[in-house]
Each structure stands twice: as C-alpha cells, then as structure tokens.
Scaffold this motif. Structure first.
Motif, PDB file in Angstrom:
ATOM      1  N   TYR A 297       0.815  -1.213   0.000  1.00 43.99           N
ATOM      2  CA  TYR A 297       0.000   0.000   0.000  1.00 43.99           C
ATOM      3  C   TYR A 297       0.850   1.266   0.000  1.00 43.99           C
ATOM      4  CZ  TYR A 297      -3.289  -3.547   1.661  1.00 43.99           C
ATOM      5  OH  TYR A 297      -4.036  -4.682   1.790  1.00 43.99           O
TER       6      TYR A 297
ATOM      7  N   ILE B 184      -6.827   2.937  -1.593  1.00 42.60           N
ATOM      8  CA  ILE B 184      -6.086   3.003  -0.334  1.00 42.60           C
ATOM      9  C   ILE B 184      -4.972   4.041  -0.437  1.00 42.60           C
ATOM     10  CG2 ILE B 184      -4.524   1.728   1.206  1.00 42.60           C
ATOM     11  CD1 ILE B 184      -6.186  -0.782   0.571  1.00 42.60           C
TER      12      ILE B 184
ATOM     13  N   GLN C 231      -8.507   1.966   6.929  1.00 44.32           N
ATOM     14  CA  GLN C 231      -7.757   3.199   6.695  1.00 44.32           C
ATOM     15  C   GLN C 231      -8.684   4.394   6.529  1.00 44.32           C
ATOM     16  OE1 GLN C 231      -4.374   3.589   4.271  1.00 44.32           O
ATOM     17  NE2 GLN C 231      -3.557   1.544   4.669  1.00 44.32           N
TER      18      GLN C 231
ATOM     19  N   LEU D  21      -8.849  -1.111   3.263  1.00 44.59           N
ATOM     20  CA  LEU D  21      -9.446   0.122   2.754  1.00 44.59           C
ATOM     21  C   LEU D  21     -10.419   0.715   3.767  1.00 44.59           C
ATOM     22  CD1 LEU D  21     -10.215   2.148   0.462  1.00 44.59           C
ATOM     23  CD2 LEU D  21     -11.915   0.456  -0.277  1.00 44.59           C
TER      24      LEU D  21
END
Length: 240
Positions: free
Chosen positions: A42, A57, A107, A104
């Motif tokens: 990521y 992300i 976050q 996702l």
C-alpha cells in the motif's frame, strides 16, 4: 465533531471480523481455484498493476487535512466519496480481495476519525449535512455489501457441499484396480488411459499406486486436490 463515527466504526469492525481474518485463515494454494490474496503493498505511488481497491487506499493516504473547518469537511467528503465508489460486490473477485477491502475500510475509518476531530463541534454549514448524508450512505452500503458476501458464500458453499467428492467412495472405486475412481474424480486423462490400456499390466499398476495414494492421503489434502470449490468457500467464517 462526530458524524456517525461510532456507527461506521462498528460496521468496519463487523466486516473485519466476519470476512477479513476469516478469509486469511486458510488460503487455497495452487491454480485450481481463486485464492484470497495476502497483504498488498500500500506504499508508494499508484502503479498500473494496482487493483482499484489498492489505488483507493493509496489515494486515501494522500489526503491531507488543513486548518479550516470548511477545508476539512471538503476532505472528509472526498474520503467518503472515494471509499463509497470503491465498495462494490463482484462475486469471487471481491472475495479474493477481501484483505485489501478490509484495509481500505480501516484506513478510511482511521483517516475520517482524525479529520473529523479537527472540525469544531459547533461548525454548521450545508456541507456538513451533505457529509452526514454520505456517511449514512456508507453505512447502508457496508450493510448491503456484507449481506451480498454472506449470501454469495453460503449459496456457493451449499453447491460445493452437494458436489463434494468423498475420499471413501474414491477408495472403494479404486479397489478393483480398473480405474473407476478416475471417472468419479473427473480425471478424463486417466479415465481414457485406463480404457485404452485395460488389457495391459500398466493399468493395474497405475491404479494400485492411485489406491495407495488415496489411502494415505489426509482428508484436507484430498479436498484441496479434488474439492477446490469446497475448500475455497469453507475458509470464510460466516457469523449470523
């Protein structure tokens, strides 16, 4: 400022419990069926090879908050619009990306909590109402998303169970050393070979080896080789 933070946090935690860790517990190896992907990278810039979820992300990580209420509300709307556009159920493709989707949501939730804490509680503006609408949409979307995943897994698991090959049945069919187990296990190559070479010593030898292999094979190994759909869908720990 707290716009549905507790509700959304609960939805995200529920998603993680039901699908995130469960999907990662037992990953099906090999090329027989889909596999749940491990952790993606990521960090860094968005790459053409990144999936849409991973791109989202990375976009979320790039959002920076400012010193004004209006600016931060705008960024919170941006974050919410971004995650809403990324949450869509696409069958097994979604299941294969379950860990990325969980990341996702987590976050997004962490970023939103941080940003909303920077907005004054008494700040009132039309954009705040719009943000609350979008957050409500996100909660509804997660509920539907969870339900779609559950239904997909449960339906396909039932189908896989009904088609599941039995090790004991395969062993019984293999005992005459005629290659009957190959037809049961849907191995057309060995089935044809057994028919074409039934008059030679080769077939009994091959089928004796197959019988011994089946007898020594553990149940989970048998399922991985001959029941990949069952292995795949049973790895998800659905909670009602």
């Amino acid at each position: 400022m707290n716009i549905l933070n507790d509700v959304v946090s609960g939805a995200a935690r529920q998603f993680g419990r039901e699908f995130g860790r469960a999907g990662a517990n037992s990953i099906l190896k090999g090329a027989n069926y889909y596999a749940v992907k491990g952790a993606s990278d990521y960090s860094g810039r968005i790459k053409p090879s990144d999936s849409d979820v991973v791109k989202s992300i990375k976009e979320i990580s790039k959002v920076k908050f400012v010193s004004t209420n209006k600016g931060n509300i705008s960024r919170l709307i941006e974050l919410t619009d971004l995650v809403i556009s990324s949450i869509e159920f696409n069958g097994n493709q979604t299941l294969s990306e379950i860990n990325d989707i969980t990341e996702l949501i987590n976050q997004y939730n962490d970023k939103f909590n941080h940003g909303s804490a920077l907005v004054d509680d008494d700040y009132k503006e039309k954009s705040v109402d719009y943000l609350e609408e979008r957050r409500n949409e996100f909660v509804s979307l997660i509920a539907k998303f969870n339900n779609d995943i559950k239904n997909h897994i449960e339906q396909n698991l039932e189908i896989a169970k009904s088609k599941r090959k039995s090790k004991n049945t395969a062993v019984l069919l293999a005992i005459p050393l005629l290659g009957l187990q190959w037809a049961y296990l849907k191995s057309p190559g060995y089935t044809v070979l057994s028919i074409l070479l039934c008059w030679t010593i080769i077939v009994p030898v091959i089928n004796l080896i197959s019988l011994l292999k089946l007898l020594l094979m553990k149940e989970d190994k048998f399922d991985q080789e001959f029941n990949p759909e069952y292995v795949y869908f049973s790895q998800f720990n659905i909670k009602n």
